[in-house]
Design a protein around this motif. Sequence first.
Motif, PDB file in Angstrom:
ATOM      1  N   ALA A 280      16.725 -62.262  58.628  1.00  0.00           N
ATOM      2  CA  ALA A 280      16.657 -61.820  57.265  1.00  0.00           C
ATOM      3  C   ALA A 280      16.853 -63.054  56.341  1.00  0.00           C
ATOM      4  O   ALA A 280      15.975 -63.057  55.258  1.00  0.00           O
ATOM      5  CB  ALA A 280      17.550 -60.532  56.984  1.00  0.00           C
TER       6      ALA A 280
ATOM      7  N   LYS B 256      23.477 -54.118  53.945  1.00  0.00           N
ATOM      8  CA  LYS B 256      22.553 -53.512  53.089  1.00  0.00           C
ATOM      9  C   LYS B 256      23.329 -52.734  52.132  1.00  0.00           C
ATOM     10  O   LYS B 256      22.835 -52.643  50.971  1.00  0.00           O
ATOM     11  CB  LYS B 256      21.659 -52.540  54.066  1.00  0.00           C
TER      12      LYS B 256
ATOM     13  N   THR C 154      15.766 -57.215  50.766  1.00  0.00           N
ATOM     14  CA  THR C 154      14.471 -56.718  51.289  1.00  0.00           C
ATOM     15  C   THR C 154      14.339 -56.918  52.776  1.00  0.00           C
ATOM     16  O   THR C 154      13.709 -55.816  53.550  1.00  0.00           O
ATOM     17  CB  THR C 154      13.250 -57.303  50.126  1.00  0.00           C
ATOM     18  N   LYS C 155      14.354 -58.001  53.118  1.00  0.00           N
ATOM     19  CA  LYS C 155      14.317 -58.424  54.565  1.00  0.00           C
ATOM     20  C   LYS C 155      15.297 -57.598  55.480  1.00  0.00           C
ATOM     21  O   LYS C 155      14.875 -57.376  56.778  1.00  0.00           O
ATOM     22  CB  LYS C 155      14.405 -59.819  54.734  1.00  0.00           C
TER      23      LYS C 155
ATOM     24  N   LYS D 141      16.572 -54.754  54.863  1.00  0.00           N
ATOM     25  CA  LYS D 141      15.770 -53.176  54.764  1.00  0.00           C
ATOM     26  C   LYS D 141      14.688 -53.162  55.771  1.00  0.00           C
ATOM     27  O   LYS D 141      14.462 -51.962  56.528  1.00  0.00           O
ATOM     28  CB  LYS D 141      15.692 -52.752  53.650  1.00  0.00           C
ATOM     29  N   GLU D 142      13.778 -54.235  55.842  1.00  0.00           N
ATOM     30  CA  GLU D 142      12.850 -54.218  56.908  1.00  0.00           C
ATOM     31  C   GLU D 142      13.094 -54.284  57.991  1.00  0.00           C
ATOM     32  O   GLU D 142      12.362 -53.583  58.847  1.00  0.00           O
ATOM     33  CB  GLU D 142      11.666 -55.410  56.370  1.00  0.00           C
ATOM     34  N   LEU D 143      13.796 -54.932  58.217  1.00  0.00           N
ATOM     35  CA  LEU D 143      14.525 -55.183  59.699  1.00  0.00           C
ATOM     36  C   LEU D 143      14.995 -53.834  60.306  1.00  0.00           C
ATOM     37  O   LEU D 143      14.969 -53.584  61.225  1.00  0.00           O
ATOM     38  CB  LEU D 143      15.324 -56.455  59.894  1.00  0.00           C
TER      39      LEU D 143
ATOM     40  N   GLU E 223      14.445 -50.993  59.241  1.00  0.00           N
ATOM     41  CA  GLU E 223      13.172 -49.827  59.377  1.00  0.00           C
ATOM     42  C   GLU E 223      12.750 -50.151  60.739  1.00  0.00           C
ATOM     43  O   GLU E 223      12.251 -49.259  61.565  1.00  0.00           O
ATOM     44  CB  GLU E 223      12.325 -49.950  58.114  1.00  0.00           C
ATOM     45  N   LEU E 224      12.401 -51.613  61.104  1.00  0.00           N
ATOM     46  CA  LEU E 224      11.710 -51.845  62.311  1.00  0.00           C
ATOM     47  C   LEU E 224      12.582 -51.184  63.451  1.00  0.00           C
ATOM     48  O   LEU E 224      12.123 -50.851  64.509  1.00  0.00           O
ATOM     49  CB  LEU E 224      11.707 -53.469  62.287  1.00  0.00           C
TER      50      LEU E 224
ATOM     51  N   GLU F 153      12.588 -47.517  64.005  1.00  0.00           N
ATOM     52  CA  GLU F 153      11.003 -46.850  64.581  1.00  0.00           C
ATOM     53  C   GLU F 153      11.503 -46.126  65.791  1.00  0.00           C
ATOM     54  O   GLU F 153      12.239 -46.590  66.651  1.00  0.00           O
ATOM     55  CB  GLU F 153      10.004 -48.024  64.688  1.00  0.00           C
TER      56      GLU F 153
END
Length: 168
Positions: A13, A41, A59-60, A62-64, A66-67, A70
């Motif tokens: 991140a 986070k 933001t990164k 949170k994106e990580l 989320e990934l 999955e």
Amino acid sequence: MRKQFVIEAVMLAVYGEMLVPSQPVEYIIPYTTIRELYELKDTPEPIMPDAKDETHVRTKIKELIELLEEPLNRKKIEKALTVPWTQSPPMPLSDHVTLTMVNSFDNEEYGEAFDPIETELILTAMRAQAPIMTDQLELIEKIIEAEIPVQVFDLDDFEFAVEEEGMV
């Protein structure tokens, strides 16, 4: 063949260049550092000194997260969490980058000289026979002083490490 590096999850991140290497790379990440992403986070304390960087890194993170959440990736991680030192199957981040989570644990092998996450990074690197990539100069110095048989790179040498011949 993908180059392998043992890293903390948050580095993906913080350092965007790790997501666009010049050659295929596999990052081996101890599970405790993934748990650390959730703590970062939710913490009200700043992660980065600059406000713009702070927003970007959060933001990164949170994106990580989320990934990793999955369904297919979550299933891979959960399966690996059933037995200590089990690795998840690789999780692709891009054409050149995959993540592999390892269910590491601190067995206090290095006593008080290293904190639990540092110990897990070292033990993971030893088991995977892969170098550690870090931005913590103090960790690099401690590994060298303790004569621990792992290769370690400063993040400033990332491209050199990726391109170095003879790497695992």
